[in-house]
Design a protein around this motif. Structure first.
Motif, PDB file in Angstrom:
ATOM      1  N   THR A 520      52.213  42.364  39.295  1.00 27.97           N
ATOM      2  CA  THR A 520      52.917  41.631  40.997  1.00 27.97           C
ATOM      3  C   THR A 520      52.136  41.263  42.162  1.00 27.97           C
ATOM      4  O   THR A 520      52.328  40.889  42.804  1.00 27.97           O
ATOM      5  CB  THR A 520      54.382  41.800  40.879  1.00 27.97           C
ATOM      6  N   SER A 521      51.087  42.351  42.400  1.00 26.75           N
ATOM      7  CA  SER A 521      50.362  42.955  43.239  1.00 26.75           C
ATOM      8  C   SER A 521      49.087  41.097  43.668  1.00 26.75           C
ATOM      9  O   SER A 521      48.928  40.469  42.280  1.00 26.75           O
ATOM     10  CB  SER A 521      49.729  44.041  43.271  1.00 26.75           C
ATOM     11  N   TYR A 526      45.765  39.350  36.207  1.00 31.18           N
ATOM     12  CA  TYR A 526      44.800  38.902  34.736  1.00 31.18           C
ATOM     13  C   TYR A 526      43.953  39.818  34.987  1.00 31.18           C
ATOM     14  O   TYR A 526      42.646  40.461  34.538  1.00 31.18           O
ATOM     15  CB  TYR A 526      44.659  37.469  35.149  1.00 31.18           C
ATOM     16  N   ARG A 527      43.838  39.653  35.885  1.00 32.68           N
ATOM     17  CA  ARG A 527      42.270  40.691  37.197  1.00 32.68           C
ATOM     18  C   ARG A 527      42.357  42.085  36.636  1.00 32.68           C
ATOM     19  O   ARG A 527      41.573  42.544  36.199  1.00 32.68           O
ATOM     20  CB  ARG A 527      42.483  40.654  38.487  1.00 32.68           C
ATOM     21  N   LYS A 533      39.951  46.281  30.760  1.00 33.79           N
ATOM     22  CA  LYS A 533      39.022  45.816  28.721  1.00 33.79           C
ATOM     23  C   LYS A 533      37.793  45.993  29.621  1.00 33.79           C
ATOM     24  O   LYS A 533      37.188  46.902  28.427  1.00 33.79           O
ATOM     25  CB  LYS A 533      39.440  44.259  28.905  1.00 33.79           C
ATOM     26  N   SER A 534      36.875  45.609  30.713  1.00 39.88           N
ATOM     27  CA  SER A 534      35.623  46.347  30.971  1.00 39.88           C
ATOM     28  C   SER A 534      35.509  47.422  30.784  1.00 39.88           C
ATOM     29  O   SER A 534      34.373  47.832  30.161  1.00 39.88           O
ATOM     30  CB  SER A 534      34.983  45.362  32.093  1.00 39.88           C
ATOM     31  N   CYS A 535      36.454  48.260  32.001  1.00 43.32           N
ATOM     32  CA  CYS A 535      35.975  49.939  31.644  1.00 43.32           C
ATOM     33  C   CYS A 535      36.385  50.016  29.704  1.00 43.32           C
ATOM     34  O   CYS A 535      36.122  51.078  29.752  1.00 43.32           O
ATOM     35  CB  CYS A 535      37.589  50.748  32.436  1.00 43.32           C
TER      36      CYS A 535
END
Length: 652
Positions: A520-521, A526-527, A533-535
């Protein structure tokens, strides 16, 4: 304090029930492994015992002659250790010249030596014991109170380690007694006063001891290994807070030891086997001096016990000291800030890696992975010695003409062909004219001729279409491609490390506690998932590439850059029916491996999101990986061999 720990443990009903079930399972295992007594087989072995007595006398009396043969084969090579080792062997076996071999075959002692499954029960018991001695108190927050007491820290943890060792030793003794009791009841142990060399499986034993003494030594050896297991489990549980890591690391160590089982005396599964410890003769090179493997094994075992106990005690004592904790937190914060500025990336990425490496202590996994990769590097390198003269001659040929086929290559092959033909003619003349025994030189020539025929077939296949060809050491190339054992061990290790990293990234306990807040931040949902996922891709890529290092090094040692252009269908060994180059074939292997690791990562991410439980996800996916690894291991096949079969069937 020690008595109190013992009382807490033996009064725990769950612990008693679990141990009772383990003992019942082991009793069934012992009965199953010992099998039924076959009277006909015993009679057959008794009939062979007389023949064995004669061969043993020949073996002992001929030790000097064999030693001289070995020394003469050394020639002018001044290998001091080799000579010392032979002298020690002669000295050790000369002491056995008066050994009397029993006329009767003792099946009971041989069956006792054959039972090697006790180590698995010992490992399981150590984990169970540690769960009730240490983990249960950590869950109930009792350790926090204990550390604050006057008698806390080192004294407390040492008493717990002592209880762990005592209980495991008692369990090991009980299982040894059970094996002896069932063995004696089913087979009878016979005359235990006769020499251990009375059994053919202990023919190479260099010690003048009775069967009874050998059994006592075996029991003491099992107890030492049990204490080593205790020390490894102890230091992992005490040093690490993560439930996954504290269980996963010792399991990974034991699993790698089991799968990489070899003749190393420091391998606990190898050392548990009585036949390996007492029935085999091996000296280790210690600063140019041959030392009995069992003495080295004993010293290394004691060192592991002392080192692991000290490390565990020190870490337990200082971890919760407030001043040290503040300093460590300050250092960790500085490291994170430095990395954030140096990498010039968003803090979200840095924080994710920080949580993985520092907070969850996943750097330990990378350390163990690196050690494992370094240890497996040599398994892909060509052997320094060869099993036959045929192999040695073949490699000698390739070392002379390795590389692009040119006029010198053709001349070398032609000259070697003429030389072999001339030697054959000379042998025939010698037999006809003088009747000389040429058996030895004929055997050497046969090995050379076989190697040359193998070389010539490789040359003809490489040049059959008239294109540019290369003489490659295909025997070494084949051994690297079909090194299923090392491939599977690395595959399993890298996969498990990947699973632990990704499950920690998506489903750690701390992550789940603040998941709703994070989503909720401003930078949530999504971000955040995109960053995770990138990590996962970055860390998965690093782990994957690390696992490829040994095999790539093996291929680079065998193949040159230009030789990668050779089509695989021009290889004599391994035979591959595909019109692609070696470079493309190897790239295809690594691509499929990458897709597999991507699939494992995707499954782990999906389960982590679904369950939100790092422990459950890690256990489930790890078991899945282990099952695949065991299927491949017992099938004696790896991905490269599967692709070769597919290519030969026209699928690729």
């Amino acid at each position: 304090m020690f008595i109190g720990e013992i009382k807490k443990l033996v009064r725990n009903k769950k612990f008693i029930v679990v141990v009772s079930i383990m003992l019942l399972v082991e009793i069934m295992t012992i009965i199953y492994c010992l099998g039924e007594k076959n009277a006909e087989y015993v009679d057959y072995r008794n009939s062979l015992q007389k023949e064995y007595i004669e061969t043993y006398d020949i073996f002992i009396n001929g030790i000097d002659e064999r030693a001289q043969t070995l020394l003469s084969s050394l020639g002018n090579n001044n290998d001091v250790y080799y000579k010392r080792n032979i002298d020690k062997m002669v000295s050790d076996y000369k002491r056995l010249s008066g050994v009397q071999i029993d006329q009767k075959y003792n099946w009971g002692v041989e069956k006792y030596a054959d039972y090697t499954y006790g180590i698995f029960f010992c490992i399981v018991f150590t984990f169970v014991c540690m769960e009730y001695i240490y983990v249960s108190e950590r869950k109930s927050a009792m350790l926090g109170i204990i550390r604050a007491t006057k008698e806390g820290r080192s004294r407390i943890i040492l008493s717990k380690w002592t209880v762990l060792v005592v209980m495991t030793v008692i369990f090991s003794l009980v299982q040894e007694i059970m094996v002896i009791v069932f063995d004696s009841f089913m087979y009878s142990t016979g005359n235990l006063k006769c020499s251990i060399q009375s059994l053919q499986i202990f023919r190479d034993c260099p010690y003048e001891i009775s069967m009874f003494t050998a059994i006592i030594i075996s029991i003491l050896n099992h107890l030492l290994i049990a204490i080593i297991i205790c020390s490894i489990v102890f230091v992992c549980f005490v040093s690490i807070n993560s439930r996954i890591m504290e269980c996963g690391i010792p399991i990974a160590i034991f699993l790698l030891e089991f799968l990489s089982l070899n003749d190393s005396p420091n391998n606990i599964f190898y050392a548990w086997n009585m036949k390996n410890v007492i029935g085999g003769y091996q000296n280790l090179n210690i600063a140019g001096t041959p030392v009995d493997k069992n003495y080295v094994n004993f010293i290394v075992g004691l060192a592991i016990i002392v080192f692991a106990t000290l490390i565990g005690t020190i870490l337990f004592s200082i971890r919760y000291v407030s001043e040290i904790k503040v300093v460590l937190q300050y250092i960790q914060e500085k490291i994170r800030n430095i990395f954030s500025r140096l990498l010039c990336v968003e803090n979200m990425y840095v924080n994710e890696f920080y949580k993985l490496m520092i907070v969850q202590k996943k750097w330990i996994l990378l350390l163990f992975l690196s050690i494992g990769i370094i240890g497996s590097y040599k398994t892909y390198m060509p052997a320094n010695t060869y099993q036959s003269a045929y192999e040695a001659t073949y490699h000698m040929y390739l070392s002379a003409i390795h590389g692009k086929i040119d006029e010198q290559t053709v001349d070398y092959i032609e000259k070697e062909k003429q030389y072999i033909q001339s030697v054959e003619n000379q042998i025939e003349l010698a037999i006809e004219n003088n009747g000389i025994d040429t058996a030895e030189i004929t055997a050497e020539l046969d090995s050379r001729k076989r190697a040359f025929d193998r070389l010539n077939q490789q040359y003809e296949k490489m040049t059959d279409d008239g294109s540019v060809g290369y003489m490659i050491d295909e025997m070494n190339l084949n051994s690297v491609m079909k090194n299923y054992r090392s491939d599977i061990i690395i595959f399993m290790t890298v996969s498990i490390v990947l699973v632990m990293f990704i499950s920690g990234l998506f489903a750690s306990k701390d992550e789940m506690q603040v998941s709703l807040l994070l989503k909720t931040s401003k930078n949530g949902r999504y971000r955040l998932m995109r960053v995770k996922k990138s990590c996962a891709i970055i860390i998965g890529g690093i782990i994957y590439l690390t696992g490829l290092i040994p095999s790539i090094a093996g291929y680079m040692h065998v193949l040159g850059i230009e030789e990668l252009k050779v089509n695989v269908n021009k290889l004599y060994e391994p035979q591959i029916s595909a019109g692609i180059s070696l470079l493309v074939f190897l790239a295809l292997i690594y691509l499929i491996k990458a897709l597999y690791f991507g699939l494992i990562g995707a499954i782990t991410i999906a389960l982590s999101k679904k369950t939100g439980n790092e422990f459950v996800v890690s256990v489930f996916v790890t078991l899945f990986v282990i099952v695949i690894a065991l299927i491949l291991y017992f099938s004696k096949i790896n991905l490269t061999m599967i692709l070769i079969k597919l290519a030969n069937r026209g699928i690729i």
